[in-house]
Motif scaffolding. Structure first.
Motif, short mmCIF file in Angstrom:
data_model
loop_
_atom_site.label_atom_id
_atom_site.label_comp_id
_atom_site.label_asym_id
_atom_site.label_seq_id
_atom_site.Cartn_x
_atom_site.Cartn_y
_atom_site.Cartn_z
N ARG A 38 38.34 31.01 31.07
CA ARG A 38 39.57 30.29 30.74
C ARG A 38 40.72 30.86 31.55
O ARG A 38 40.88 32.07 31.67
CB ARG A 38 39.89 30.38 29.25
CG ARG A 38 41.09 29.54 28.84
CD ARG A 38 41.39 29.64 27.35
NE ARG A 38 41.88 30.95 26.97
CZ ARG A 38 41.27 31.74 26.10
NH1 ARG A 38 40.15 31.35 25.52
NH2 ARG A 38 41.80 32.91 25.81
N GLN A 39 41.51 29.95 32.09
CA GLN A 39 42.72 30.35 32.80
C GLN A 39 43.91 29.91 31.96
O GLN A 39 44.07 28.72 31.67
CB GLN A 39 42.78 29.71 34.19
CG GLN A 39 43.94 30.19 35.03
CD GLN A 39 43.79 29.77 36.48
OE1 GLN A 39 43.01 28.89 36.83
NE2 GLN A 39 44.55 30.39 37.36
N ASP A 40 44.70 30.89 31.57
CA ASP A 40 45.86 30.60 30.74
C ASP A 40 47.05 30.25 31.62
O ASP A 40 47.13 30.70 32.77
CB ASP A 40 46.19 31.82 29.87
CG ASP A 40 45.06 32.17 28.92
OD1 ASP A 40 44.85 33.37 28.66
OD2 ASP A 40 44.37 31.24 28.46
N ARG A 45 44.35 34.85 37.15
CA ARG A 45 42.97 35.29 36.90
C ARG A 45 42.35 34.42 35.81
O ARG A 45 43.00 34.02 34.85
CB ARG A 45 42.91 36.75 36.49
CG ARG A 45 41.48 37.25 36.29
CD ARG A 45 41.38 38.73 36.17
NE ARG A 45 40.02 39.16 35.93
CZ ARG A 45 39.12 39.38 36.87
NH1 ARG A 45 39.43 39.18 38.13
NH2 ARG A 45 37.89 39.76 36.56
N ARG A 46 41.09 34.19 36.00
CA ARG A 46 40.30 33.47 35.00
C ARG A 46 39.58 34.51 34.15
O ARG A 46 38.89 35.39 34.68
CB ARG A 46 39.31 32.53 35.69
CG ARG A 46 40.03 31.47 36.52
CD ARG A 46 39.09 30.69 37.42
NE ARG A 46 39.83 29.73 38.24
CZ ARG A 46 39.29 28.95 39.17
NH1 ARG A 46 37.99 29.01 39.39
NH2 ARG A 46 40.05 28.12 39.86
N PHE A 104 32.91 41.16 32.31
CA PHE A 104 34.34 41.39 32.16
C PHE A 104 34.80 42.30 33.30
O PHE A 104 34.23 43.37 33.51
CB PHE A 104 34.65 42.02 30.81
CG PHE A 104 34.34 41.11 29.65
CD1 PHE A 104 33.21 41.32 28.88
CD2 PHE A 104 35.17 40.05 29.34
CE1 PHE A 104 32.92 40.48 27.82
CE2 PHE A 104 34.89 39.20 28.28
CZ PHE A 104 33.75 39.42 27.52
N GLY A 105 35.81 41.87 34.01
CA GLY A 105 36.35 42.69 35.08
C GLY A 105 35.59 42.64 36.38
O GLY A 105 35.96 43.33 37.35
N CYS A 106 34.52 41.87 36.44
CA CYS A 106 33.72 41.79 37.68
C CYS A 106 34.49 41.06 38.77
O CYS A 106 35.32 40.19 38.49
CB CYS A 106 32.41 41.05 37.41
SG CYS A 106 31.11 42.07 36.72
N ASP A 107 34.14 41.36 39.98
CA ASP A 107 34.66 40.63 41.13
C ASP A 107 34.24 39.17 41.00
O ASP A 107 33.07 38.87 40.80
CB ASP A 107 34.08 41.24 42.41
CG ASP A 107 34.53 40.50 43.66
OD1 ASP A 107 33.91 40.71 44.72
OD2 ASP A 107 35.49 39.71 43.59
N GLN A 108 35.22 38.28 41.08
CA GLN A 108 34.94 36.86 40.92
C GLN A 108 34.89 36.12 42.26
O GLN A 108 34.71 34.90 42.29
CB GLN A 108 36.01 36.22 40.02
CG GLN A 108 36.05 36.78 38.62
CD GLN A 108 37.16 36.18 37.78
OE1 GLN A 108 37.93 35.33 38.21
NE2 GLN A 108 37.26 36.61 36.53
#
Length: 123
Positions: A38-40, A45-46, A104-108
């Motif tokens: 989800r992107q707020d 960042r998503r 969580f926190g991984c390179d996207q």
């Protein structure tokens, strides 16, 4: 060409439910983890909402655990996100992703992404 196409977004009142669907093509999905992000508004960042490995192991953000359920059908190359007891803070653009590793926190940067679908929860 890899394509991920989301559907099922929309508007719902708090306490309601929505089901998101993502159809994947161009890759062998059982070799990839699939997830929903989800992107707020105002954030680049998503954020990871839920993911599922090919063996069925799932990961959820603590804010949605027990309310959302991710599932996948490798034969159909589809991943779902069933959202229930929704809250206004669940609002945002939801993106489907496929990657070798989703966490969580991984390179996207190497994730394959869908185009996103808007979800709005009103109070």
């Amino acid at each position: 060409e890899v394509q991920l196409v989301e559907s099922g977004g929309g508007s719902v009142q708090a306490g309601g439910s929505l089901r998101l669907t993502c159809t994947v093509s161009g890759l062998t999905v059982d070799r990839f983890e699939l997830g929903w992000f989800r992107q707020d508004p105002g954030n680049e960042r998503r954020n990871l909402v839920a993911s599922m490995e090919s063996d069925g192991e799932t990961t959820y953000d603590k804010s949605v655990k027990d309310r959302f359920r991710i599932s996948r059908d490798n034969m159909k190359s589809v991943v779902y996100l069933e959202m229930s007891r929704m809250k206004p803070e669940d609002s945002g653009v939801y993106y489907c992703a496929a990657a070798k590793t989703i966490c969580f926190g991984c390179d996207q940067s190497t994730h394959f992404w869908g185009q996103g679908t808007q979800v709005t929860v009103s109070s």
